[in-house]
Design an enzyme around this catalytic site. Sequence first.
Site, short mmCIF file in Angstrom:
data_model
loop_
_atom_site.label_atom_id
_atom_site.label_comp_id
_atom_site.label_asym_id
_atom_site.label_seq_id
_atom_site.Cartn_x
_atom_site.Cartn_y
_atom_site.Cartn_z
CB CYS A 78 -11.63 -71.96 8.80
SG CYS A 78 -13.07 -73.05 8.86
CG HIS A 122 -9.19 -73.45 12.21
ND1 HIS A 122 -10.28 -72.47 12.71
CD2 HIS A 122 -9.80 -74.07 11.33
CE1 HIS A 122 -11.27 -73.43 12.36
NE2 HIS A 122 -11.15 -74.08 11.37
CG ASN A 181 -14.50 -75.84 13.00
OD1 ASN A 181 -14.37 -74.57 13.05
ND2 ASN A 181 -13.96 -76.32 11.67
N1 COA Z 1 -21.70 -89.89 12.86
C1 COA Z 1 -21.68 -91.34 12.50
N2 COA Z 1 -21.12 -91.75 11.17
C2 COA Z 1 -20.95 -90.65 10.38
C3 COA Z 1 -20.95 -89.43 10.72
C4 COA Z 1 -21.51 -88.88 12.29
N3 COA Z 1 -21.62 -87.94 12.54
N4 COA Z 1 -20.63 -88.53 9.60
C5 COA Z 1 -20.40 -89.15 8.62
N5 COA Z 1 -20.49 -90.53 9.22
C6 COA Z 1 -20.38 -91.94 8.52
C7 COA Z 1 -20.37 -91.45 6.92
O1 COA Z 1 -21.81 -91.60 6.54
C8 COA Z 1 -19.76 -92.62 6.33
O2 COA Z 1 -20.58 -93.68 6.29
P1 COA Z 1 -20.52 -94.91 5.00
O3 COA Z 1 -19.09 -95.52 5.09
O4 COA Z 1 -21.68 -95.84 5.67
O5 COA Z 1 -20.86 -94.24 3.88
C9 COA Z 1 -18.62 -92.92 7.38
O6 COA Z 1 -19.09 -92.41 8.49
C10 COA Z 1 -17.37 -92.48 6.93
O7 COA Z 1 -17.46 -91.08 6.20
P2 COA Z 1 -16.28 -90.22 5.95
O8 COA Z 1 -16.79 -88.88 5.56
O9 COA Z 1 -15.65 -91.04 5.14
O10 COA Z 1 -15.55 -90.07 7.45
P3 COA Z 1 -14.20 -89.63 7.76
O11 COA Z 1 -13.38 -90.50 8.12
O12 COA Z 1 -13.53 -88.96 6.47
O13 COA Z 1 -14.59 -88.59 8.82
C11 COA Z 1 -14.81 -86.29 9.20
C12 COA Z 1 -15.60 -87.61 8.59
C13 COA Z 1 -16.00 -85.18 8.92
C14 COA Z 1 -14.91 -86.44 10.68
C15 COA Z 1 -13.48 -85.92 8.38
O14 COA Z 1 -13.56 -86.03 7.04
C16 COA Z 1 -12.96 -84.66 8.85
O15 COA Z 1 -12.51 -84.46 9.86
N6 COA Z 1 -12.67 -84.06 7.84
C17 COA Z 1 -12.17 -82.57 8.26
C18 COA Z 1 -13.22 -81.65 8.49
C19 COA Z 1 -12.90 -80.39 9.11
O16 COA Z 1 -12.00 -80.33 9.80
N7 COA Z 1 -13.78 -79.57 8.67
C20 COA Z 1 -13.51 -78.06 9.02
C21 COA Z 1 -12.51 -77.64 8.21
S1 COA Z 1 -12.26 -75.79 8.82
#
Ligand code: COA
Length: 331
Positions: free
Chosen positions: A113, A258, A288
Amino acid sequence: MTRARILGTGLAVPDRVVTNDELAGIMDTSDEWIRTRTGIRERRWVREGETGAELAHTATTRALDMAGFRASDLDAIVYATSTPDHFAPGNGVFLQRRLGAATIPAIDIRTQCAGFVYALSVADGWIRSGLFRHVLVIGAEVQSTALDVSSRGRNTAVIFADGAGAAVLGPGPDDGSGLLAFDLHSDGHHAEKLWVDSPGSMYHPRITAEHLKQGRHFLAMDGKEVFRHAVARMPESVRAVLVKIGCTLDDLNLLVPHQANLRISEMMQRELGLDGERVYNNIDRYGNTTAATIPIALDECVRGGRVRPGDLIVVTAFGSGFLWGSAAIRW
Ligand code: COA
């Protein structure tokens, strides 16, 4: 002092639009979940056979047009990608071949990234030192082929996407414009928090049937940890690069972050006390695209009149590695 300046920009994305509803049809997710957690409405994914080098070529053609250059005017290529078309060689040479450029040097930068920011710094060094005059900088990715589009991979599959951005750099006039400073970092303690494990040269063969079964060839992410570090590191880096040039946030005309996740951008905006007008986001349309997010956004800003001569711009990135950094640019 000779400074490197961005003389032209260009972008290219696949024409295949993938909506949140389309993803909800193949995995357990929903448009509402994706929009509220990431800000993404749709993204572009390549069609079978469409390559990163092809996208980079289209973006380059547009950047060359804006600069008023031909491929034969380029002296070097710096190609940032974490998703090369092949394990080796890197995509720089495939782009060089497509462009029909002379036997100019072409290197790949693998800082995910943060790729475009790192690539800019390499081009800047080359131009300032006088080693090369006109340097093409690319940020391009095809992430869709590394995504697990079953419910197992839903936390990454809904976020990552494909696209390319290009910038043609060259020495600028001695008027204070151009690339002013960089702030670059890494912390390998978190290398496995956003990575693709296999294929890798530590395995023999580099990818096994077991790897495929376990999904180790897919992009894997600890979303919460990435989020936690991103919202701290990017604002920290923006402040650091401004300090290096003796400026403050009040002097900043535009921040181009980013496009990791809209929530990350919005938290950074609040942390830095910037109004929405001074932060550019387009993740709703492209998702992304890793190393491509910043050059794609920059091109939209340039063509859309969001940057004007004399403006102070900071681009900042954080991601896999962890690697992060910022560049300050006087337009
Ligand atoms: N659709 C529906 N539910 C989803 C999902 C999706 N696409 N992806 C994950 N979930 C679920 C998980 O399985 C989890 O379910 P559970 O509680 O039953 O176990 C729940 O949503 C919460 O998951 P979690 O990973 O704790 O969610 P979050 O609030 O952290 O959000 C992201 C997930 C990925 C959106 C978040 O962590 C994020 O944005 N992280 C940064 C990612 C990023 O920017 N990456 C690029 C960096 S360069």
